[in-house]
Design an enzyme around this catalytic site. Sequence first.
Site, mmCIF file in Angstrom:
data_model
loop_
_atom_site.group_PDB
_atom_site.id
_atom_site.type_symbol
_atom_site.label_atom_id
_atom_site.label_comp_id
_atom_site.label_asym_id
_atom_site.label_seq_id
_atom_site.Cartn_x
_atom_site.Cartn_y
_atom_site.Cartn_z
ATOM 1 N N LYS A 1 -9.508 -8.048 8.562
ATOM 2 C CA LYS A 1 -10.116 -8.318 9.866
ATOM 3 C C LYS A 1 -9.853 -7.127 10.772
ATOM 4 O O LYS A 1 -8.865 -6.424 10.617
ATOM 5 C CB LYS A 1 -9.584 -9.610 10.480
ATOM 6 N N HIS B 1 0.830 -1.210 0.000
ATOM 7 C CA HIS B 1 0.000 0.000 0.000
ATOM 8 C C HIS B 1 0.865 1.261 0.000
ATOM 9 O O HIS B 1 0.565 2.236 -0.700
ATOM 10 C CB HIS B 1 -0.938 0.006 1.206
#
Length: 193
Positions: free
Chosen positions: A102, A37
Amino acid sequence: MEHHIQLPLTREKTVKIKSGDTIYLTGVIYTARDAAHKRFIELIREGKKLPFPIEDAVIYYVGPTPAKPGQVIGSAGPTTSSRMDVYAPELLQLGLRGMIGKGKRSKEVVDAMKEAKAIYFAAIGGAGVLLANCIKTCEAIAFEDLGPEAVHKLTVEEFPVVAIIDTTGENLYEIGRKSYLENLESLCDQQHI
């Protein structure tokens, strides 16, 4: 509600999904964790192309383990999503439509999701081997120097996830916690605790 979704994940599809819905994804998703990212944002700032088309894409926050002989991929369980929160809003502005991971997301990510009509899905932590069974192909497409955290293009079939945060910002984690506390309070009242 249960949805079987053929990817790409368009706005028309996301607005029908509600927090708490069970989703089965079929098609192409991409893997990326925090190191990838960071590189995405660097590429964007340098005016360069990302290694895959971001519009209507789904990114799975996973660093799969190496495949054993005869396997497509090793264990492929989700990683903690908050590590991507600093990068997610900019990718959502570019058309990212789904994220799988998550854990909780920041207010900035939720606000960007509402604007982009994006969805945050949770995959079952600890079930990486089972999730890997839904992955039919795996190809490293960028940042191979990151090893298992390289960007991979996955073809998935009936990949099970739960919609945690929907396009309106409704958050299953908050709904579940509130419901639990209300039930606990009611139980305590009944028991005169």
